[in-house]
Motif scaffolding. Structure first.
Motif, PDB file in Angstrom:
ATOM      1  N   ILE A  10      -9.770 -13.785  -6.877  1.00 39.24           N
ATOM      2  CA  ILE A  10      -8.842 -14.543  -7.710  1.00 39.24           C
ATOM      3  C   ILE A  10      -8.298 -13.681  -8.838  1.00 39.24           C
ATOM      4  N   THR A  33      -5.766 -11.062  -7.399  1.00 39.18           N
ATOM      5  CA  THR A  33      -4.607 -11.475  -6.605  1.00 39.18           C
ATOM      6  C   THR A  33      -3.613 -12.367  -7.345  1.00 39.18           C
ATOM      7  N   ILE A  34      -4.007 -13.021  -8.394  1.00 41.16           N
ATOM      8  CA  ILE A  34      -3.078 -13.846  -9.171  1.00 41.16           C
ATOM      9  C   ILE A  34      -2.260 -12.949 -10.089  1.00 41.16           C
ATOM     10  N   ASP A  35      -0.956 -13.111 -10.074  1.00 44.19           N
ATOM     11  CA  ASP A  35      -0.080 -12.344 -10.968  1.00 44.19           C
ATOM     12  C   ASP A  35      -0.174 -12.948 -12.368  1.00 44.19           C
ATOM     13  N   LYS A  92      -1.939 -11.230  -1.077  1.00 42.37           N
ATOM     14  CA  LYS A  92      -2.673 -10.132  -1.700  1.00 42.37           C
ATOM     15  C   LYS A  92      -4.157 -10.143  -1.359  1.00 42.37           C
ATOM     16  N   ARG A  93      -4.647 -11.244  -0.844  1.00 40.68           N
ATOM     17  CA  ARG A  93      -6.072 -11.316  -0.473  1.00 40.68           C
ATOM     18  C   ARG A  93      -6.388 -10.392   0.700  1.00 40.68           C
ATOM     19  N   ARG A 135      -0.509 -14.904  -3.888  1.00 39.18           N
ATOM     20  CA  ARG A 135      -1.957 -14.678  -3.973  1.00 39.18           C
ATOM     21  C   ARG A 135      -2.574 -14.629  -2.574  1.00 39.18           C
TER      22      ARG A 135
END
Length: 484
Positions: A11, A14-16, A481-482, A478
């Motif tokens: 988390i 991956t979160i911008d 990106k994981r 997200r």
């Protein structure tokens, strides 16, 4: 336990976070300016606190943050593509239904009234249209170069747009033009954007100058583009330019001939349109024989341009409402009305101009405090920023929007999924159109059409819809990106 540790670390990576912070800064800025625009209307007490727009916006802000967390951390991002078409169909039906059963708010039949809460399906339709467009383009066999695929994509955009126009929500419908940027990114020819610009120019010239001038401009642009595409610009200069320049004097010759002359009975416009319409079948036959794409584009452009010129008077006088016509006339300088439809813009310009470089200070704006600008907490919230925070504050707020739009486009370009990429461009385009129209409206560069500034303007449905829109993209980003 090991899976949980990986999940939590996932988390954070991956979160911008920059876009989340930018979103929160814009929402907080909006709350502060909404309070500034209404604080002088009465002292806040425990009894009337929840009747204040600032307090209502705070409630909507907390609800939006909760929905954002739900979308980002709980809902499976793959769900959005699955439900894109059903949700689009449901929202389109709601758009139609609201015309007949919705409440009339400021001349617009676009709101469902649910007790004390009003809900505008046009705000949600931007999300569902973006999702369906992304799902459509994500299909492996989809190509915008195919006529069938282009028509389907255009229909997805145009259907809710036309219904919203029927609801008398011209501002919200105008936002849908931003989807053209998405189609351009996905392979639509740049000539399409150019043609839209020319059509708008012809509409304005027909209103402010004359249909004859518009026809001359149309012929000049089409012939130049045709010769440019075929590498014959020199020939255009030697042949077309003298003819067009000479034709510019035709109205003067007609007026000099006198009212009793035969020439006075002829409309100068048909001196251009007549020969063009007669020659079109011949040009079309030659284009078919030579299989010339540039010739076909020129023919279609001429026909479309003539239709715009001939329909401008009907659209302006029969389709547009009185207040819409007045706002366009004031914007284009066709008339002055500083105490009527131009009042809002004049007061907005006074407020922004009086702020100077650094502003008058928070809660010290006189135009803001004494309510000189109507709808200052909604459509004209930007002039509150200009008066109290000055040029520096305006640049800072616009800078936040630019960073938000740029960040969304950057993440969209890095996406491996066409669905995420297209949806990201849809979100960026919608935010850009709202920003461009709203700020342009407050500084007198756009007509007053009633459109909120994203995340800043007062309004629960607007704030919630933009939150859902942005955080769906962040959730999709997200998810991608994981797996890096």
């Amino acid at each position: 336990m090991q899976y949980d540790r990986l999940y939590h670390r996932d988390i954070r990576k991956t979160i911008d976070g920059k876009l989340v912070v930018c979103y929160l800064l814009l929402v907080l800025t909006g709350l502060l300016n909404i309070y500034a625009s209404v604080h002088a209307m009465g002292e806040l007490t425990f009894v009337n606190a929840f009747e204040s727009r600032a307090m209502k916006q705070l409630v909507w802000m907390l609800a939006s943050v909760a929905v954002a967390a739900l979308i980002l951390l709980v809902i499976n991002p793959q769900l959005w593509e699955v439900i894109s078409l059903p949700s689009y169909a449901i929202v389109v039906m709601m758009l139609v239904a609201v015309i007949f059963v919705g409440g009339d708010i400021k001349g617009s039949n676009s709101w469902f009234k649910l007790g004390a809460v009003s809900f505008q399906p046009a705000e949600i339709s931007k999300i569902t249209t973006s999702l369906v467009l992304a799902a459509l383009i994500n299909r492996p066999d989809f190509r915008l170069s195919k006529i069938r695929d282009f028509i389907i994509a255009a229909a997805v955009i145009v259907v809710p747009m036309l219904i919203i126009i029927a609801e008398k929500e011209t501002g919200s419908a105008l936002v849908y033009l931003g989807f053209v940027f998405v189609l351009y990114r996905e392979g639509l020819s740049g000539w399409f954007l150019f043609c839209i610009t020319v059509m708008i120019l012809l509409f304005i010239l027909t209103l402010t100058a004359s249909p004859y001038v518009s026809a001359l401009v149309l012929c000049s642009i089409v012939t130049f583009c045709y010769h440019l595409a075929n590498g014959k610009v020199k020939r255009w200069v030697l042949t077309a330019v003298p003819v067009i320049a000479s034709a510019a004097f035709v109205p003067k010759l007609f007026s000099a001939a006198g009212e009793t002359s035969f020439l006075s009975r002829i409309q100068p416009l048909w001196i251009i349109i007549g020969p063009v319409l007669i020659s079109l079948p011949i040009k079309a036959f030659k284009a078919f024989r030579r299989k010339s794409l540039s010739a076909w584009i020129s023919i279609i452009s001429v026909v479309a341009g003539i239709l715009v010129i001939l329909s401008t008077d009907f659209v302006f006088n029969k389709v547009l409402k009185d207040h819409q016509r007045s706002r366009i006339e004031v914007l284009l300088g066709m008339k002055e009305d500083p105490t009527g439809v131009g009042y809002n813009v004049n007061q907005s310009l006074i407020a922004i101009g009086s702020g100077g470089f650094t502003g008058k200070g928070y809660l010290n704006g006189t135009q803001t405090a004494y309510g000189f600008v109507p709808e200052q907490s909604t459509d004209f919230i930007f002039c509150t920023v200009g008066e109290e925070w000055g040029f520096v504050g305006c640049v800072a707020v616009i800078g936040l929007y630019v960073f938000l739009i740029w960040g969304i486009i950057r993440d969209a370009e890095q996406s491996r999924s066409a669905f995420t990429r297209v949806y990201g461009y849809c979100v960026a385009s919608i935010i850009f159109m709202h920003l461009f129209i709203n700020v342009g409206m407050t500084v007198g560069l756009m007509p007053v059409i009633g459109i909120p500034l994203p995340l800043l303007s007062y309004g629960g449905s607007s704030l919630l819809s933009f939150t859902i829109m942005i955080f769906i993209f962040l959730a999709l980003d997200r998810q991608e990106k994981r797996y890096f």
